[in-house]
Write an enzyme that holds these catalytic residues in place. Structure first.
Site: not given
Ligand code: GDP
Ligand code: PGA
Ligand code: MN
Ligand code: MN
Length: 598
Positions: A69, A210-211, A219, A239, A261, A263, A286, A378
């Site tokens: 983004r 991009y997505g 979003k 979110h 994002s 996290c 999400d 992704r």
């Molecule tokens: P989203 O974008 O909020 O959905 O986050 P994701 O679940 O896709 O995770 C994003 C990144 O954070 C990835 O590289 C995961 O491996 C890492 N991650 C997710 N959960 C944890 C956790 O509990 N501990 C750590 N250290 N890393 C995490």
């Molecule tokens: P994420 O979703 O929160 O899983 O990273 C995509 C984004 O927020 O760009």
């Molecule tokens: Mn998101």
């Molecule tokens: Mn995600």
């Protein structure tokens, strides 16, 4: 828009402006999807992965300028600048339309213009919203088919006069005669515009494929425009992941989580608990739309139909359910490729092969020191591919919310988990949430901590002060007895060597268990100036491989660091201006007072 004839008129206008070679209305059926992928492979826009290893799956490789983004190029063009608030980029809407109309002129030359009818939310849910996206990107089409409920049944709704929201997307790269298209055509950074006109509930996106910039249902509609609709109508677009947590007695609760994002939303929503007898199932990973029913309780639905997850770091060790979901029928973007045409990324279970193609399809071997997959690589997959999808994931009535988590990447200060003293205190915690900036957005400040209220900083379609007040008001309107409890979690505390102290992933179930039992008033807690933290024996740490010293550090409250935090929040509230809710300033003062007396 309200009627089918208005839709026809708009499609005609866009056709005249963008001058595509042809128009295709997306029906959403399987044969059509198959032919789209065949076309993408034939045109060398996608690579089909080895069907023996990864059936019916495809990989895309973006232009290096188009990997995430782009917050700098994202605009909330409300009629009044004041309405966009201090956190959004603003351009006067007529001026922005003039700039963008010029760009759109002829922008689809040589391409097909796709009209995608879609619905965010189960088609018959009272809160669902219909959208129409026009795009000249077939990548966007195949992703929208996986991520949203798409197709002809949506047009039937429009014919029956269900209102809908329109979004226009062009990659901004007309095809020139005799010039071979690149794999991922798009416009230069300074010509990318992700524009929202909240007063008209209109979306115009130009220049990026991009997505988050281009799949307009996600979003742009389900967060930025929907947040404004929700503010006006008295509900919330957030979110957040939605998970169903079941204890060994087979009692279930629904928990939401707002993390920025990259996290940990997708991971938490499908984790496999390490503590015996507990189960997590996914409702959404999400976005959550939250509303209050006549009983004064808060309910949530997931408006999406698929997952657009971070590939990097995903493995059978960290997130086996995600790995199972992407074994087939998956779109990959900016991952690396093995010689036998499967996917690879940093953190996947398989050791790095001797030879790969990196995310730019360059040869990559052990002498290369940079990552082979993009940090924001992704996967796109339909939710139904997940082995842990909750049965009620598309219940139009939504699920009753018991607890709301907020969190982000904070290497220090914020403990593993703490519980808000009240709804207002929880809104305070959400307002001051901070996180390190991740690769999910293009930025020269990756790794720096910024305030990201409720993980919505890039997605609030109006003034952040009004947004925070809306959170307070929702709590005041609700039945107080059933208000969800609010928890601040932090899986990302680091030690002096820069290592994560908490193992995270499946081990996060220990925190979920404590929260479940807090909601039932069964787990004890210690009252501290910042909120309730687990008592040492109320959180299940059995068979956990974390040192005594780290456990201590993860749950301690360092008063000096918190005084710094108070100072920094005060400065942050100044940037919100006079719309910063007085209740939150009071919460901040009370926190400071409690710290002084600790
Ligand atoms: P989203 O974008 O909020 O959905 O986050 P994701 O679940 O896709 O995770 C994003 C990144 O954070 C990835 O590289 C995961 O491996 C890492 N991650 C997710 N959960 C944890 C956790 O509990 N501990 C750590 N250290 N890393 C995490
Ligand atoms: P994420 O979703 O929160 O899983 O990273 C995509 C984004 O927020 O760009
Ligand atoms: Mn998101
Ligand atoms: Mn995600």
């Amino acid at each position: 828009m309200q009627s089918f004839s208005e839709l026809e008129k708009w499609v005609d206008e866009v056709k005249n402006l963008c001058q595509p070679d042809s128009i295709h209305f997306v029906t959403g059926d399987k044969a059509e999807e198959k032919s789209f992928f065949e076309e993408l492979v034939r045109d060398q826009k996608a690579i089909q992965l080895n069907p023996l290893l990864r059936p019916n799956s495809y990989a895309f490789f973006s232009d290096p300028s188009d990997v995430a983004r782009v917050e700098k190029r994202t605009f909330i063009a409300s009629n009044k600048k004041e309405d966009a608030g201090p956190t959004n980029n603003w351009i006067e809407p007529q001026k922005l339309k003039k700039i963008m109309t010029k760009l759109y002129k002829g922008s689809m030359k040589g391409r097909t213009m796709y009209v995608i009818p879609y619905v965010m939310g189960p088609i018959d849910a009272p809160i669902s919203k219909i959208g129409i996206e026009i795009t000249d990107s077939l990548y966007v089409v195949v992703n929208m088919i996986k991520m949203t409920r798409t197709g002809t049944q949506v047009l039937d709704k429009i014919k029956n006069e269900t209102p809908f929201y329109i979004g226009l997307h062009s990659i901004g790269a007309p095809k020139k005669n005799g010039v071979i298209d690149s794999m991922w055509p798009c416009a230069k950074m300074q010509k990318k515009y992700i524009a929202h006109f909240p007063d008209e509930k209109l979306i115009w996106s130009y220049g990026s494929g991009y997505g988050g910039n281009a799949l307009l249902g996600k979003k742009c509609l389900a967060l930025r425009i929907a947040s404004k609709i929700a503010y006006d109508e008295g509900w919330m677009a957030e979110h957040m992941l939605i998970l169903k947590l079941t204890n060994p007695d087979l009692e279930s609760k629904y928990i939401l989580g707002a993390f920025p994002s990259a996290c940990g939303k997708t991971n938490l929503s499908m984790l496999i608990p390490t503590i015996p007898g507990w189960k997590v199932e996914t409702i959404g990973d999400d976005i959550a739309w939250i509303w209050m029913k006549e009983d004064g309780k808060l309910y949530a639905i997931n408006p999406e139909k698929g997952f657009f997850g971070v590939a990097k770091g995903t493995s059978y060790r960290s997130n086996p359910n995600a790995m199972k979901a992407i074994e087939k029928n998956t779109i990959f973007t900016n991952v690396a490729l093995t010689d036998d045409l499967d996917v690879w990324w940093e953190g996947i279970d398989k050791e790095k092969p001797k030879h790969l193609k990196d995310w730019q399809l360059h040869n990559y071997d052990i002498s290369c020191t940079y990552p082979a997959a993009h940090p924001n690589s992704r996967f796109t997959v339909e939710a139904t591919e997940s082995p842990v999808l909750a049965n009620e994931w598309e219940d139009p009535n939504g699920v009753l919310i018991s607890a709301i988590l907020i969190g982000g990447r904070r290497p220090s200060t914020i403990p593993l988990v703490h519980e808000a003293l009240s709804w207002k205190h929880g809104v305070f915690m959400g307002s001051m949430m901070g996180s390190e900036i991740t690769a999910a957005t293009i930025s020269d400040q990756i790794g720096m901590v910024r305030r990201d209220p409720f993980a919505m900083l890039p997605f609030i379609g109006y003034h952040v002060g009004d947004y925070l007040q809306h959170w307070i008001d929702m709590g005041q309107k609700a039945n107080q007895e059933f208000l969800p409890k609010i928890y601040y979690v932090n899986w990302f505390r680091k030690n002096d060597d820069g290592q994560f102290m908490w193992p995270g992933f499946g081990e996060n179930s220990r925190v979920l268990k404590w929260i479940f039992e807090r909601v039932d008033q069964k787990a004890s807690a210690k009252l501290t100036p910042i909120g309730y933290v687990p008592d040492r024996d109320s959180i299940d740490l059995s068979n956990l491989d974390v040192s005594e010293k780290d456990i201590e550090a993860l749950t301690e409250i360092d008063v000096n660091l918190w005084f710094d935090e108070v100072k920094s929040i005060r400065a942050y509230y100044k940037t919100i201006g006079n719309k910063c809710p007085i209740d939150l300033v009071n919460e901040l003062n009370q926190l400071e007072f409690r710290l002084k007396n600790y």
